[in-house]
Design a protein around this motif. Structure first.
Motif, PDB file in Angstrom:
ATOM      1  N   THR A  32       0.547  -0.797   0.236  1.00 35.33           N
ATOM      2  CA  THR A  32      -0.770   0.218  -0.251  1.00 35.33           C
ATOM      3  C   THR A  32       1.110   0.996  -0.556  1.00 35.33           C
ATOM      4  O   THR A  32       1.959   1.529   0.432  1.00 35.33           O
ATOM      5  CB  THR A  32      -1.253  -0.289   1.243  1.00 35.33           C
ATOM      6  N   VAL A  33       0.712   2.263  -0.644  1.00 37.64           N
ATOM      7  CA  VAL A  33       1.330   3.567  -0.676  1.00 37.64           C
ATOM      8  C   VAL A  33       0.134   4.402  -0.996  1.00 37.64           C
ATOM      9  O   VAL A  33      -0.587   4.520  -1.324  1.00 37.64           O
ATOM     10  CB  VAL A  33       2.203   3.440  -1.861  1.00 37.64           C
ATOM     11  N   LEU A  92      -1.035  -3.528  -4.314  1.00 37.50           N
ATOM     12  CA  LEU A  92      -0.533  -2.821  -5.461  1.00 37.50           C
ATOM     13  C   LEU A  92       0.366  -4.163  -6.201  1.00 37.50           C
ATOM     14  O   LEU A  92       1.149  -4.849  -5.747  1.00 37.50           O
ATOM     15  CB  LEU A  92       1.056  -1.854  -5.371  1.00 37.50           C
ATOM     16  N   ARG A  93      -0.035  -4.934  -7.386  1.00 33.08           N
ATOM     17  CA  ARG A  93       0.985  -5.360  -8.688  1.00 33.08           C
ATOM     18  C   ARG A  93       2.300  -4.483  -9.261  1.00 33.08           C
ATOM     19  O   ARG A  93       2.055  -2.934  -9.415  1.00 33.08           O
ATOM     20  CB  ARG A  93      -0.458  -5.998  -9.940  1.00 33.08           C
ATOM     21  N   VAL A 118       3.618  12.027 -11.167  1.00 31.34           N
ATOM     22  CA  VAL A 118       4.164  10.599  -9.428  1.00 31.34           C
ATOM     23  C   VAL A 118       4.641   9.888 -10.446  1.00 31.34           C
ATOM     24  O   VAL A 118       4.299   9.062 -11.472  1.00 31.34           O
ATOM     25  CB  VAL A 118       3.204  10.863  -9.030  1.00 31.34           C
ATOM     26  N   TYR A 119       5.723   9.437 -10.086  1.00 26.85           N
ATOM     27  CA  TYR A 119       6.521   8.131 -10.715  1.00 26.85           C
ATOM     28  C   TYR A 119       6.464   7.047  -9.787  1.00 26.85           C
ATOM     29  O   TYR A 119       6.853   6.782  -8.625  1.00 26.85           O
ATOM     30  CB  TYR A 119       7.344   7.796 -11.630  1.00 26.85           C
ATOM     31  N   LEU A 120       5.141   5.795  -9.644  1.00 31.74           N
ATOM     32  CA  LEU A 120       5.499   5.711  -9.042  1.00 31.74           C
ATOM     33  C   LEU A 120       6.400   3.660  -8.831  1.00 31.74           C
ATOM     34  O   LEU A 120       6.060   3.059 -10.373  1.00 31.74           O
ATOM     35  CB  LEU A 120       3.795   4.522  -8.798  1.00 31.74           C
ATOM     36  N   ASN A 121       6.934   4.041  -8.834  1.00 31.12           N
ATOM     37  CA  ASN A 121       7.779   2.229  -8.452  1.00 31.12           C
ATOM     38  C   ASN A 121       7.574   1.025  -7.365  1.00 31.12           C
ATOM     39  O   ASN A 121       7.512   1.395  -6.657  1.00 31.12           O
ATOM     40  CB  ASN A 121       9.157   2.592  -8.486  1.00 31.12           C
ATOM     41  N   ILE A 122       7.606   0.109  -8.111  1.00 35.61           N
ATOM     42  CA  ILE A 122       7.056  -0.902  -7.684  1.00 35.61           C
ATOM     43  C   ILE A 122       7.828  -2.272  -7.271  1.00 35.61           C
ATOM     44  O   ILE A 122       8.726  -2.574  -8.130  1.00 35.61           O
ATOM     45  CB  ILE A 122       5.889  -2.195  -8.399  1.00 35.61           C
ATOM     46  N   ASP A 123       8.755  -2.053  -5.797  1.00 34.34           N
ATOM     47  CA  ASP A 123       9.878  -3.071  -5.891  1.00 34.34           C
ATOM     48  C   ASP A 123       9.280  -4.387  -5.790  1.00 34.34           C
ATOM     49  O   ASP A 123       8.597  -4.985  -4.375  1.00 34.34           O
ATOM     50  CB  ASP A 123      10.764  -2.723  -4.969  1.00 34.34           C
ATOM     51  N   ARG A 124       9.432  -5.646  -6.259  1.00 33.15           N
ATOM     52  CA  ARG A 124       9.264  -7.335  -6.250  1.00 33.15           C
ATOM     53  C   ARG A 124       9.626  -7.441  -5.291  1.00 33.15           C
ATOM     54  O   ARG A 124       9.503  -8.200  -4.135  1.00 33.15           O
ATOM     55  CB  ARG A 124       8.906  -7.434  -7.004  1.00 33.15           C
TER      56      ARG A 124
END
Length: 340
Positions: A32-33, A92-93, A118-124
């Motif tokens: 969650t962000v 988030l996926r 805004v850039y959303l980065n998803i760190d697996r």
């Protein structure tokens, strides 16, 4: 030419200081962000929305403040008195990674807007903490402030509380979701659907400043989940400038700098010694007081900046090509040279 400039302004939006927010935020898969964008007071009655960029210049709305667009995984709330827009994205996926925008709709149709990208980065590889909250909160004297604490699915039915004190072992519980939920000027509310509990303190006073904790009760008191929060009460008369204050971190002599100057989009903080990987909550406070994301982001920030500039250069080229072609076609026609 004036008409052309007007069209460009409407399509691209006035990206000055009407609305601002973090440039990058990060979270983990299934995390969650929360993103908070600030805006100028003259836009408080305008419709705001959160959108995802699908094509080069098209941004698909995910949630709007007027309720006309909603998404089950996105919640949006607005505090007009403080000029902030809060967006929370859950579950988030990996495919959610990309560009998003906080937008203010400046005309009756969506062609007119002002925005902050805004850039959303998803760190697996990042892990999701059981409990997370803001490290610092800045409120104005006599005003109201709200603290958002997020928790994982395992703690949906657990009792949440807000306690005061520099030491976690013997902090004094102010309010709790079991009883009492309201005490004096402080109240607590648990939203189990969105896995978030909020603490609201009204009529802020100078003596309210200090260390607090977002807490979740477990079987044994010493095993409770706790996250420290430092509340700063700004006694200045202007909401546009926050006075520098220094707080001592609980259990250490390290100083916590909560200085935020008008127009500076970053806030420098030396946070608690506890290290947390995973979702980062980024707050945009009053005008000029936007907090920068604290977690690392994938890729180079230079690349993000280059893409931000490049997409608008491409947009201007695409817009000017038909105009140039029209002018060329409407130019003076030359007579063919007579042949002898």
């Amino acid at each position: 030419m004036m008409n052309l400039l007007l069209v460009v302004a409407l399509l691209s939006g006035a990206r000055c200081s009407a609305i601002w927010g973090p440039k990058q935020v990060s979270s983990a898969v299934n995390g969650t962000v929360t993103i908070r964008c600030g805006y100028q007071p003259e836009y408080k009655d305008k419709v705001k929305y959160w959108c995802v960029e699908r094509l080069l210049f098209l941004c698909q709305p995910l949630a709007k403040t007027d309720g006309s667009v909603t998404d089950s995984s996105v919640s949006l709330s607005e505090d007009k008195s403080r000029g902030t827009l809060s967006i929370t994205m859950r579950d988030l996926r990996q495919e959610d990674e990309g560009w998003y925008e906080c937008r203010i709709q400046t005309t009756e149709v969506s062609i007119g807007y002002t925005a902050s990208a805004v850039y959303l980065n998803i760190d697996r590889d990042a892990s999701i903490p059981d409990l997370q909250g803001p490290e610092n909160i800045i409120g104005q004297l006599t005003s109201e402030t709200t603290i958002h604490c997020l928790y994982s699915k395992d703690y949906e039915t657990h009792t949440k509380y807000w306690c005061q004190g520099a030491r976690r072992r013997n902090c004094s519980i102010v309010v709790s979701t079991d009883s009492p939920q309201t005490r004096g000027r402080t109240s607590i509310r648990d939203d189990q659907t969105h896995r978030e509990f909020t603490v609201t303190v009204s009529d802020l006073r100078a003596e309210d400043e200090g260390w607090y904790w977002c807490g979740i009760k477990r079987t044994f008191h010493f095993s409770d989940k706790l996250v420290p929060v430092f509340l700063t009460v700004n006694s200045g008369g202007s909401a546009d400038m926050k006075t520098a204050k220094t707080a001592t971190q609980p259990g250490s002599t390290e100083a916590l700098d909560t200085t935020t100057a008008r127009g500076d989009p970053t806030e420098t903080r030396a946070g608690p010694t506890e290290t947390r990987a995973g979702p980062t909550e980024t707050r945009a406070y009053l005008p000029g007081g936007t907090a920068a994301p604290t977690s690392s982001t994938k890729g180079s920030s230079v690349g993000v900046w280059v893409w931000s500039v490049l997409r608008w250069v491409l947009f201007c080229v695409m817009l000017l090509c038909p105009v140039a072609l029209t002018c060329w076609e409407m130019g003076p026609q030359r007579s063919p040279t007579p042949t002898g």
